[in-house]
Scaffold this motif. Structure first.
Motif, mmCIF file in Angstrom:
data_model
loop_
_atom_site.group_PDB
_atom_site.id
_atom_site.type_symbol
_atom_site.label_atom_id
_atom_site.label_comp_id
_atom_site.label_asym_id
_atom_site.label_seq_id
_atom_site.Cartn_x
_atom_site.Cartn_y
_atom_site.Cartn_z
ATOM 1 N N PHE A 32 17.174 30.929 3.001
ATOM 2 C CA PHE A 32 17.730 30.055 1.972
ATOM 3 C C PHE A 32 16.692 29.090 1.416
ATOM 4 N N ASP A 33 15.609 29.673 0.952
ATOM 5 C CA ASP A 33 14.557 28.901 0.294
ATOM 6 C C ASP A 33 15.097 28.362 -1.026
ATOM 7 N N ARG A 34 15.070 27.053 -1.160
ATOM 8 C CA ARG A 34 15.691 26.373 -2.296
ATOM 9 C C ARG A 34 15.041 26.764 -3.618
ATOM 10 N N ALA A 35 13.726 26.853 -3.656
ATOM 11 C CA ALA A 35 13.017 27.166 -4.897
ATOM 12 C C ALA A 35 13.332 28.586 -5.372
ATOM 13 N N MET A 36 13.356 29.533 -4.457
ATOM 14 C CA MET A 36 13.646 30.919 -4.855
ATOM 15 C C MET A 36 15.089 31.075 -5.315
ATOM 16 N N LEU A 37 16.021 30.413 -4.652
ATOM 17 C CA LEU A 37 17.416 30.476 -5.068
ATOM 18 C C LEU A 37 17.607 29.846 -6.450
ATOM 19 N N ALA A 38 16.953 28.718 -6.680
ATOM 20 C CA ALA A 38 17.053 28.059 -7.983
ATOM 21 C C ALA A 38 16.461 28.940 -9.083
ATOM 22 N N MET A 39 15.316 29.545 -8.813
ATOM 23 C CA MET A 39 14.695 30.426 -9.806
ATOM 24 C C MET A 39 15.562 31.640 -10.075
ATOM 25 N N GLY A 40 16.175 32.191 -9.037
ATOM 26 C CA GLY A 40 17.079 33.319 -9.218
ATOM 27 C C GLY A 40 18.266 32.956 -10.090
ATOM 28 N N ASN A 41 18.821 31.764 -9.896
ATOM 29 C CA ASN A 41 19.944 31.325 -10.720
ATOM 30 C C ASN A 41 19.545 31.163 -12.182
ATOM 31 N N ILE A 42 18.392 30.560 -12.401
ATOM 32 C CA ILE A 42 17.920 30.346 -13.773
ATOM 33 C C ILE A 42 17.678 31.685 -14.467
ATOM 34 N N LEU A 43 17.018 32.608 -13.785
ATOM 35 C CA LEU A 43 16.756 33.920 -14.388
ATOM 36 C C LEU A 43 18.049 34.685 -14.648
ATOM 37 N N LEU A 79 24.333 22.092 -5.716
ATOM 38 C CA LEU A 79 24.073 21.870 -4.289
ATOM 39 C C LEU A 79 22.725 22.448 -3.868
ATOM 40 N N ILE A 80 22.374 23.597 -4.439
ATOM 41 C CA ILE A 80 21.053 24.172 -4.140
ATOM 42 C C ILE A 80 19.955 23.245 -4.649
ATOM 43 N N LEU A 81 20.124 22.711 -5.847
ATOM 44 C CA LEU A 81 19.111 21.817 -6.404
ATOM 45 C C LEU A 81 19.039 20.484 -5.669
ATOM 46 N N PHE A 82 20.152 20.065 -5.062
ATOM 47 C CA PHE A 82 20.179 18.808 -4.309
ATOM 48 C C PHE A 82 19.907 19.012 -2.824
ATOM 49 N N ARG A 83 19.207 20.088 -2.486
ATOM 50 C CA ARG A 83 18.707 20.369 -1.136
ATOM 51 C C ARG A 83 19.787 20.705 -0.114
ATOM 52 N N TRP A 84 20.828 21.384 -0.527
ATOM 53 C CA TRP A 84 21.839 21.933 0.368
ATOM 54 C C TRP A 84 21.933 23.433 0.090
ATOM 55 N N PRO A 85 20.867 24.204 0.352
ATOM 56 C CA PRO A 85 20.846 25.593 -0.100
ATOM 57 C C PRO A 85 21.876 26.500 0.570
ATOM 58 N N LEU A 86 22.137 26.349 1.858
ATOM 59 C CA LEU A 86 23.086 27.239 2.528
ATOM 60 C C LEU A 86 24.504 27.026 2.010
ATOM 61 N N ILE A 87 24.935 25.786 1.987
ATOM 62 C CA ILE A 87 26.281 25.488 1.500
ATOM 63 C C ILE A 87 26.377 25.809 0.010
ATOM 64 N N GLY A 88 25.347 25.473 -0.748
ATOM 65 C CA GLY A 88 25.331 25.768 -2.181
ATOM 66 C C GLY A 88 25.418 27.259 -2.457
ATOM 67 N N PHE A 89 24.704 28.051 -1.666
ATOM 68 C CA PHE A 89 24.743 29.495 -1.873
ATOM 69 C C PHE A 89 26.128 30.055 -1.559
ATOM 70 N N LEU A 90 26.760 29.557 -0.506
ATOM 71 C CA LEU A 90 28.097 30.042 -0.159
ATOM 72 C C LEU A 90 29.119 29.672 -1.232
ATOM 73 N N VAL A 91 29.028 28.445 -1.754
ATOM 74 C CA VAL A 91 29.931 28.034 -2.831
ATOM 75 C C VAL A 91 29.664 28.861 -4.083
ATOM 76 N N GLU A 92 28.403 29.081 -4.371
ATOM 77 C CA GLU A 92 28.022 29.886 -5.530
ATOM 78 C C GLU A 92 28.492 31.336 -5.378
ATOM 79 N N LEU A 93 28.405 31.877 -4.183
ATOM 80 C CA LEU A 93 28.865 33.239 -3.916
ATOM 81 C C LEU A 93 30.364 33.368 -4.171
ATOM 82 N N TYR A 94 31.130 32.358 -3.754
ATOM 83 C CA TYR A 94 32.557 32.347 -4.051
ATOM 84 C C TYR A 94 32.788 32.343 -5.568
ATOM 85 N N GLY A 95 32.025 31.525 -6.285
ATOM 86 C CA GLY A 95 32.145 31.484 -7.740
ATOM 87 C C GLY A 95 31.811 32.812 -8.389
#
Length: 139
Positions: A32-43, A79-95
């Protein structure tokens, strides 16, 4: 290689969505690397916008029945951008499941043609979407 009916901007959008998927997968694999998850979302969002257009993207995310998924997806990104990548990814996955759940049956139809593993993946996607092969499609 034939490119079918895609315009040049849609081809770039497909490349962006693919890159976003790879970055999201890499972010998960890198614990759950925050930078890679954020870049993936943007792309992914940029690619979706290029594929279907700005107005249709806004209308898709603003639909009344998709508002819960849009809110979860947006909160997950924040949440991913605010340094909570695991919880942010799970919430995002639900979305993502709420937003794109209607497409799983269509994807299962294409994946079923893949040799060896295709039928197994198709069964899982059909169970997740809740639509059987003989059922009605969401389109």
């Amino acid at each position: 290689m034939p490119t079918m009916w895609l315009s040049d901007s849609q081809k770039v959008g497909v490349a962006f969505c693919s890159g976003g998927g790879f970055f999201l997968l890499g972010g998960v694999m890198m614990f759950f690397d925050r930078a890679m998850l954020a870049m993936g979302n943007i792309l992914f969002l940029a690619g979706l916008t290029l594929i279907i257009g700005l107005q249709k993207t806004a209308l898709f995310f603003a639909r009344r029945q998709k508002l819960k998924g849009t809110a979860a997806f947006t909160v997950g990104i924040l949440l991913i951008l605010f340094r909570w990548p695991l919880i942010g990814f799970l919430v995002e996955l639900y979305g993502i499941f709420v937003l794109f759940g209607d497409f799983f049956a269509t994807i299962a139809g294409f994946v079923a043609n893949v040799p060896v593993v295709g039928p197994y993946i198709a069964v899982v996607l059909e169970k997740v979407s809740g639509i059987s092969r003989g059922g009605e499609l969401p389109v």
